[in-house]
Write a protein that holds these residues in place. Structure first.
Motif, PDB file in Angstrom:
ATOM      1  N   SER A  56       0.858  -1.262   0.218  1.00 52.84           N
ATOM      2  CA  SER A  56      -0.036   0.201   0.009  1.00 52.84           C
ATOM      3  C   SER A  56       0.822   1.346  -0.142  1.00 52.84           C
ATOM      4  CB  SER A  56      -0.941  -0.070   1.273  1.00 52.84           C
ATOM      5  OG  SER A  56      -0.233  -0.012   2.432  1.00 52.84           O
ATOM      6  N   THR A  57       2.111   1.165   0.371  1.00 54.02           N
ATOM      7  CA  THR A  57       2.867   2.352   0.618  1.00 54.02           C
ATOM      8  C   THR A  57       4.247   1.958  -0.113  1.00 54.02           C
ATOM      9  OG1 THR A  57       3.808   1.774   2.867  1.00 54.02           O
ATOM     10  CG2 THR A  57       1.690   3.189   2.636  1.00 54.02           C
ATOM     11  N   LEU A  58       4.998   3.211  -0.248  1.00 54.25           N
ATOM     12  CA  LEU A  58       6.316   2.988  -0.932  1.00 54.25           C
ATOM     13  C   LEU A  58       7.285   2.565   0.215  1.00 54.25           C
ATOM     14  CD1 LEU A  58       8.517   3.546  -3.050  1.00 54.25           C
ATOM     15  CD2 LEU A  58       8.762   6.010  -2.340  1.00 54.25           C
ATOM     16  N   GLN A  59       7.200   3.008   1.252  1.00 58.10           N
ATOM     17  CA  GLN A  59       7.851   2.631   2.472  1.00 58.10           C
ATOM     18  C   GLN A  59       7.785   1.023   2.821  1.00 58.10           C
ATOM     19  OE1 GLN A  59       6.925   4.384   6.438  1.00 58.10           O
ATOM     20  NE2 GLN A  59       8.232   3.341   7.664  1.00 58.10           N
ATOM     21  N   ARG A  60       6.775   0.464   2.748  1.00 55.28           N
ATOM     22  CA  ARG A  60       6.776  -0.881   2.898  1.00 55.28           C
ATOM     23  C   ARG A  60       7.418  -1.749   1.679  1.00 55.28           C
ATOM     24  NH1 ARG A  60       0.579  -2.308   5.124  1.00 55.28           N
ATOM     25  NH2 ARG A  60       0.936  -1.015   7.253  1.00 55.28           N
ATOM     26  N   GLY A  61       7.125  -0.910   0.527  1.00 62.56           N
ATOM     27  CA  GLY A  61       7.840  -1.654  -0.713  1.00 62.56           C
ATOM     28  C   GLY A  61       9.310  -1.674  -0.712  1.00 62.56           C
ATOM     29  N   VAL A  62       9.811  -0.640  -0.125  1.00 56.30           N
ATOM     30  CA  VAL A  62      11.159  -0.472   0.037  1.00 56.30           C
ATOM     31  C   VAL A  62      11.913  -1.592   1.197  1.00 56.30           C
ATOM     32  CG1 VAL A  62      13.270   1.050   0.966  1.00 56.30           C
ATOM     33  CG2 VAL A  62      11.540   1.949  -0.518  1.00 56.30           C
TER      34      VAL A  62
END
Length: 276
Positions: free
Chosen positions: A253-259
């Motif tokens: 859902s977020t870029l942070q989790r993706g990173v």
């Protein structure tokens, strides 16, 4: 007769503008005046009245310059061509009725004035539509170029991890640019994980999803993994409703989790370091 029409407009400008504004506000299907501030409505109304008078008194070049400036302004304000043509028709109608009520137009000269009003309003309408269309096309073209320049670039954020933020509507032309930049960036930055961030994409439909899936497949062919991040709740609902298959994707859902997930794939993680 042109001089009589221009003189009447100049001598009754305040009343004409007030009546014209009311008629334009009564156009329920065209809410342009409703979303403009009162100051902007008054300023635009005076400019429009000046343009209408200019066509009767000033040289063709002066009038064309005024027309170009006004067309650019109303494109920025979001006026439609329909609203523009109604503006011209209402203005001419108010002037005609006013001159008739004042006795300037009477049965003996009515036919001549009807002919003059037609010769006045029709060329303005045609010129306005032509100028408006060209201005709109130029504006859209510039916006498209600006959007292409601002988006579709692959950004390395960590060693072997890159992000491509996507902004705006994705059509076939932009999808091709995204694909080219994505593949070039993966090779250039030696990326092992690519995050496609769709936070800035307003709508994800079947066509947009198809372009994203193609991009992900292309990334896999050059030896990298692809992750889709920035999936908002409304986008997730749309994807499910349309039956779009994203099973081959890792999504967050977020870029942070993706990173965080991308770092895990490359055997790294973010840790907090206590201050000594």
């Amino acid at each position: 007769m042109n001089k009589q029409m221009a003189t009447y407009i100049q001598e009754n400008m305040t009343d004409i503008i007030a009546r014209w504004q009311q008629m334009m506000r009564d156009e329920k299907d065209e809410p342009s005046f409703q979303v403009m501030s009162e100051e902007m409505v008054n300023q635009t109304s005076r400019e429009f009245a000046g343009l209408m008078t200019s066509s009767l008194l000033e040289s063709h070049q002066v009038y064309e310059n005024r027309l170009q400036d006004f067309a650019e302004k109303v494109v920025r304000l979001g006026w439609s061509i329909t609203f523009m043509t109604k503006a011209i028709d209402h203005f001419a109608e108010i002037v005609y009725e006013g001159m008739r009520e004042a006795g300037t137009i009477h049965p003996d000269n009515m036919d001549g004035f009807v002919h003059e009003f037609a010769n006045w309003a029709t060329p303005i309408r045609n010129s306005m539509i032509d100028t408006y269309s060209k201005t709109w096309e130029r504006t859209v073209s510039l916006q498209k170029i600006a959007l292409q320049e601002l988006s579709a670039s692959l950004i390395p954020v960590f060693d072997k991890v890159s992000v491509m933020p996507l902004v705006g509507t994705i059509d076939t032309e932009r999808a091709k640019l995204i694909m080219e930049n994505l593949l070039d960036g993966v090779v250039k930055h030696r990326a092992e994980v690519v995050l496609l961030d769709i936070t800035g994409v307003p709508v994800v439909d079947t066509m947009v999803a198809h372009h994203i899936i193609q991009a992900a497949d292309a990334v896999r062919l050059v030896g990298a993994k692809c992750m889709l991040v920035g999936i908002r709740p409304e986008i997730a609902q749309t994807i499910v409703t349309l039956g779009i298959n994203l099973n081959d994707f890792t999504t967050t859902s977020t870029l942070q989790r993706g990173v965080e997930q991308a770092l895990a794939w490359t055997n790294r993680k973010i840790v907090e370091v206590e201050e000594v």
